[in-house]
Design a protein around this motif. Structure first.
Motif, PDB file in Angstrom:
ATOM      1  N   LEU A  29       3.370   1.018   3.620  1.00 26.70           N
ATOM      2  CA  LEU A  29       4.339   0.367   2.731  1.00 26.70           C
ATOM      3  C   LEU A  29       5.416  -0.415   3.467  1.00 26.70           C
ATOM      4  O   LEU A  29       6.045  -1.301   2.901  1.00 26.70           O
ATOM      5  CB  LEU A  29       5.026   1.428   1.849  1.00 26.70           C
ATOM      6  CG  LEU A  29       4.153   2.172   0.842  1.00 26.70           C
ATOM      7  CD1 LEU A  29       4.922   3.346   0.254  1.00 26.70           C
ATOM      8  CD2 LEU A  29       3.688   1.234  -0.269  1.00 26.70           C
ATOM      9  N   SER A  32       5.777  -4.196   3.251  1.00 23.64           N
ATOM     10  CA  SER A  32       5.906  -4.795   1.916  1.00 23.64           C
ATOM     11  C   SER A  32       7.266  -4.524   1.289  1.00 23.64           C
ATOM     12  O   SER A  32       7.688  -5.238   0.376  1.00 23.64           O
ATOM     13  CB  SER A  32       4.813  -4.255   0.991  1.00 23.64           C
ATOM     14  OG  SER A  32       3.533  -4.515   1.499  1.00 23.64           O
ATOM     15  N   PHE A  33       7.939  -3.479   1.774  1.00 27.68           N
ATOM     16  CA  PHE A  33       9.228  -3.083   1.221  1.00 27.68           C
ATOM     17  C   PHE A  33      10.167  -2.699   2.357  1.00 27.68           C
ATOM     18  O   PHE A  33       9.729  -2.421   3.477  1.00 27.68           O
ATOM     19  CB  PHE A  33       9.076  -1.873   0.281  1.00 27.68           C
ATOM     20  CG  PHE A  33       8.086  -2.082  -0.822  1.00 27.68           C
ATOM     21  CD1 PHE A  33       8.442  -2.770  -1.974  1.00 27.68           C
ATOM     22  CD2 PHE A  33       6.792  -1.610  -0.717  1.00 27.68           C
ATOM     23  CE1 PHE A  33       7.526  -2.967  -2.995  1.00 27.68           C
ATOM     24  CE2 PHE A  33       5.866  -1.806  -1.724  1.00 27.68           C
ATOM     25  CZ  PHE A  33       6.237  -2.486  -2.872  1.00 27.68           C
ATOM     26  N   ALA A 386      -0.667   4.555  -1.284  1.00 26.70           N
ATOM     27  CA  ALA A 386       0.298   3.459  -1.110  1.00 26.70           C
ATOM     28  C   ALA A 386       0.087   2.384  -2.176  1.00 26.70           C
ATOM     29  O   ALA A 386       1.059   1.817  -2.690  1.00 26.70           O
ATOM     30  CB  ALA A 386       0.165   2.857   0.286  1.00 26.70           C
ATOM     31  N   ASP A 387      -1.156   2.121  -2.528  1.00 24.30           N
ATOM     32  CA  ASP A 387      -1.445   1.120  -3.559  1.00 24.30           C
ATOM     33  C   ASP A 387      -0.906   1.542  -4.926  1.00 24.30           C
ATOM     34  O   ASP A 387      -0.441   0.702  -5.703  1.00 24.30           O
ATOM     35  CB  ASP A 387      -2.954   0.861  -3.643  1.00 24.30           C
ATOM     36  CG  ASP A 387      -3.477   0.011  -2.490  1.00 24.30           C
ATOM     37  OD1 ASP A 387      -2.645  -0.611  -1.806  1.00 24.30           O
ATOM     38  OD2 ASP A 387      -4.702  -0.014  -2.272  1.00 24.30           O
ATOM     39  N   LYS A 390       2.774   0.828  -4.705  1.00 23.87           N
ATOM     40  CA  LYS A 390       3.003  -0.621  -4.732  1.00 23.87           C
ATOM     41  C   LYS A 390       2.898  -1.176  -6.138  1.00 23.87           C
ATOM     42  O   LYS A 390       3.748  -1.960  -6.585  1.00 23.87           O
ATOM     43  CB  LYS A 390       1.977  -1.331  -3.836  1.00 23.87           C
ATOM     44  CG  LYS A 390       2.272  -1.281  -2.352  1.00 23.87           C
ATOM     45  CD  LYS A 390       1.186  -2.043  -1.594  1.00 23.87           C
ATOM     46  CE  LYS A 390       1.403  -1.956  -0.099  1.00 23.87           C
ATOM     47  NZ  LYS A 390       0.335  -2.666   0.656  1.00 23.87           N
ATOM     48  N   ARG A 391       1.844  -0.789  -6.852  1.00 24.74           N
ATOM     49  CA  ARG A 391       1.633  -1.306  -8.210  1.00 24.74           C
ATOM     50  C   ARG A 391       2.811  -0.953  -9.106  1.00 24.74           C
ATOM     51  O   ARG A 391       3.281  -1.772  -9.894  1.00 24.74           O
ATOM     52  CB  ARG A 391       0.337  -0.747  -8.796  1.00 24.74           C
ATOM     53  CG  ARG A 391      -0.927  -1.358  -8.215  1.00 24.74           C
ATOM     54  CD  ARG A 391      -2.136  -1.077  -9.082  1.00 24.74           C
ATOM     55  NE  ARG A 391      -2.400   0.335  -9.232  1.00 24.74           N
ATOM     56  CZ  ARG A 391      -3.171   1.050  -8.407  1.00 24.74           C
ATOM     57  NH1 ARG A 391      -3.740   0.451  -7.370  1.00 24.74           N
ATOM     58  NH2 ARG A 391      -3.382   2.330  -8.610  1.00 24.74           N
ATOM     59  N   MET A 393       5.870  -0.115  -8.115  1.00 23.87           N
ATOM     60  CA  MET A 393       7.118  -0.743  -7.646  1.00 23.87           C
ATOM     61  C   MET A 393       7.262  -2.142  -8.228  1.00 23.87           C
ATOM     62  O   MET A 393       8.355  -2.619  -8.483  1.00 23.87           O
ATOM     63  CB  MET A 393       7.103  -0.848  -6.111  1.00 23.87           C
ATOM     64  CG  MET A 393       7.374   0.452  -5.386  1.00 23.87           C
ATOM     65  SD  MET A 393       9.114   0.906  -5.352  1.00 23.87           S
ATOM     66  CE  MET A 393       9.763  -0.259  -4.165  1.00 23.87           C
ATOM     67  N   ASN A 394       6.138  -2.807  -8.456  1.00 19.91           N
ATOM     68  CA  ASN A 394       6.149  -4.200  -8.915  1.00 19.91           C
ATOM     69  C   ASN A 394       6.088  -4.317 -10.437  1.00 19.91           C
ATOM     70  O   ASN A 394       6.160  -5.424 -10.970  1.00 19.91           O
ATOM     71  CB  ASN A 394       4.988  -4.967  -8.286  1.00 19.91           C
ATOM     72  CG  ASN A 394       5.162  -5.136  -6.788  1.00 19.91           C
ATOM     73  OD1 ASN A 394       6.269  -5.359  -6.306  1.00 19.91           O
ATOM     74  ND2 ASN A 394       4.086  -4.997  -6.027  1.00 19.91           N
TER      75      ASN A 394
END
Length: 397
Positions: A29, A32-33, A386-387, A390-391, A393-394
């Motif tokens: 992560l 990406s963040f 992590a995916d 991520k999903r 978080m967005n």
């Protein structure tokens, strides 16, 4: 760039079992963040802040952190078995960060979850995503005694319920499913069940120089007289080594069983007590081993992450079973190169012959292991978890 904060117990370089898992996800992560890890100091010489890989670590100290007896007494007399000083330590560091989008408390310790819950009370927009590895209300080890646990149970379930309600969603290790579905059924839409994120090909798939003349067997981890006593395991391995002649057992351990290990290392010089080492060194020792040893607990409330780490190394595994309900039995039966040894079998010659046969005749096929891991344990991949983060978080609320 959005900010995600992870709360853990001990972290790099002195990883706990939980933070060892969490770090794998963080590394997926951090590009990406903006990632910040908040954790207690495990050594007064550790810097309060440092950059590790591409994320920031913030450490703090708290009252009585080095006094085990005081901490134990505080847990006993706290109606939730929690340490308020530890909760406040996390909260103080959270409040120093300007903008946070998501907090991921890694449980245990459960104090990480309470600190996140309290932070959300001050900032309703904050997303809280607990990643729970261990049980809380039904964790008899945490509450020290089943009677104390029973007395506190109503409070424990209430605080679990409050945490769930305040959470955006929860990442839960599979062995927690029965408890959460039974006790907190009304919030089941928030539950995402995953496995310990330790299956990572690039991390473990490294070449090692193994001396094929001698067989190196390695145990890494803890031993405790009450829940993971090594006596039977060492008695058996002493017999195995005597029958074989070219087997060396290396033990990298901590806990309260040093006298037991010392006794058997004096009986057999090929049983070598290497004392405790850091998680990074332990990992190197596991990489260079021919065979890895696992010893189960006498209680079955948890699924130790160690077994997933062992599988990741694609080695033969000898696993000593203390409890017939051990959750690792089901996992290891899916793995083609594990031998389960029931500690209820007191025929040492029979057990030793079975182990020696397994060592001599079983050869490891790495392609087969990779296929098994990909098919059966896909939710134990750091990328998979992590995916999910991520999903979410967005996503917009």
């Amino acid at each position: 760039m959005k900010t995600i904060v992870f709360l853990t117990g001990s972290y790099f370089p002195d990883h706990s079992a939980v933070s060892n898992c969490i770090e794998r996800v963080i590394l997926k992560l951090e590009n990406s963040f903006k990632v910040v890890v908040i954790c207690p100091q495990t050594d007064k010489n550790q810097p309060l802040t440092e950059v590790h890989s591409n994320h920031k670590i913030v450490r703090f100290s708290y009252k009585n952190m080095d006094n085990k007896l005081v901490r134990r007494m505080k847990r006993i007399f706290n109606k939730y078995s929690l340490l308020d000083d530890l909760i406040n330590g996390y909260l103080n560091e959270i409040e120093k960060i300007d903008t946070i989008d998501t907090i991921v408390p890694a449980v245990m310790p459960f104090e990480t979850a309470i600190a996140s819950y309290k932070a959300k009370e001050k900032n309703y927009e904050l997303k809280v995503v607990p990643f729970m590895f261990d049980p809380f209300s039904n964790n008899s080890n945490l509450h020290y005694h089943k009677l104390l646990q029973k007395i506190k149970m109503k409070n424990l379930l209430e605080i679990e319920s409050s945490l769930i309600k305040s959470s955006h969603y929860l990442l839960l290790i599979h062995h927690l499913k029965q408890h959460f579905i039974k006790k907190h059924h009304s919030n089941k839409e928030k539950y995402v069940f995953v496995e310990h994120p330790l299956f990572e090909k690039d991390f473990y798939d490294l070449g090692t120089n193994i001396n094929k003349k001698d067989i190196k067997i390695v145990y890494t981890g803890s031993f405790y007289k009450k829940i993971r006593n090594p006596e039977y395991f060492l008695k058996v391995m002493n017999n195995v080594i005597k029958k074989s002649g070219n087997i060396y057992l290396h033990i990298y351990s901590f806990g309260d069983c040093k006298k037991i290990i010392k006794k058997w290392s004096e009986v057999n010089t090929k049983i070598i007590d290497q004392n405790s080492v850091t998680s990074d060194i332990a990992r190197e020792k596991m990489k260079s081993a021919d065979i890895l040893i696992g010893v189960g607990n006498s209680t079955n409330s948890q699924t130790p992450s160690k077994i997933f780490e062992y599988i990741s190394f694609k080695k033969k595994i000898l696993y000593f079973v203390k409890d017939k309900n051990d959750r690792n039995i089901k996992i290891l039966k899916k793995y083609p190169y594990a031998l389960l040894i029931e500690e209820s079998n007191k025929n040492l010659d029979e057990v030793s012959n079975e182990i020696n046969s397994f060592i001599e005749k079983t050869s490891v096929n790495n392609t087969e292991i990779d296929e098994k891991i990909n098919q059966i344990f896909k939710d134990a991949s750091p990328n998979y978890i992590a995916d999910i983060i991520k999903r979410n978080m967005n996503l917009k609320d």
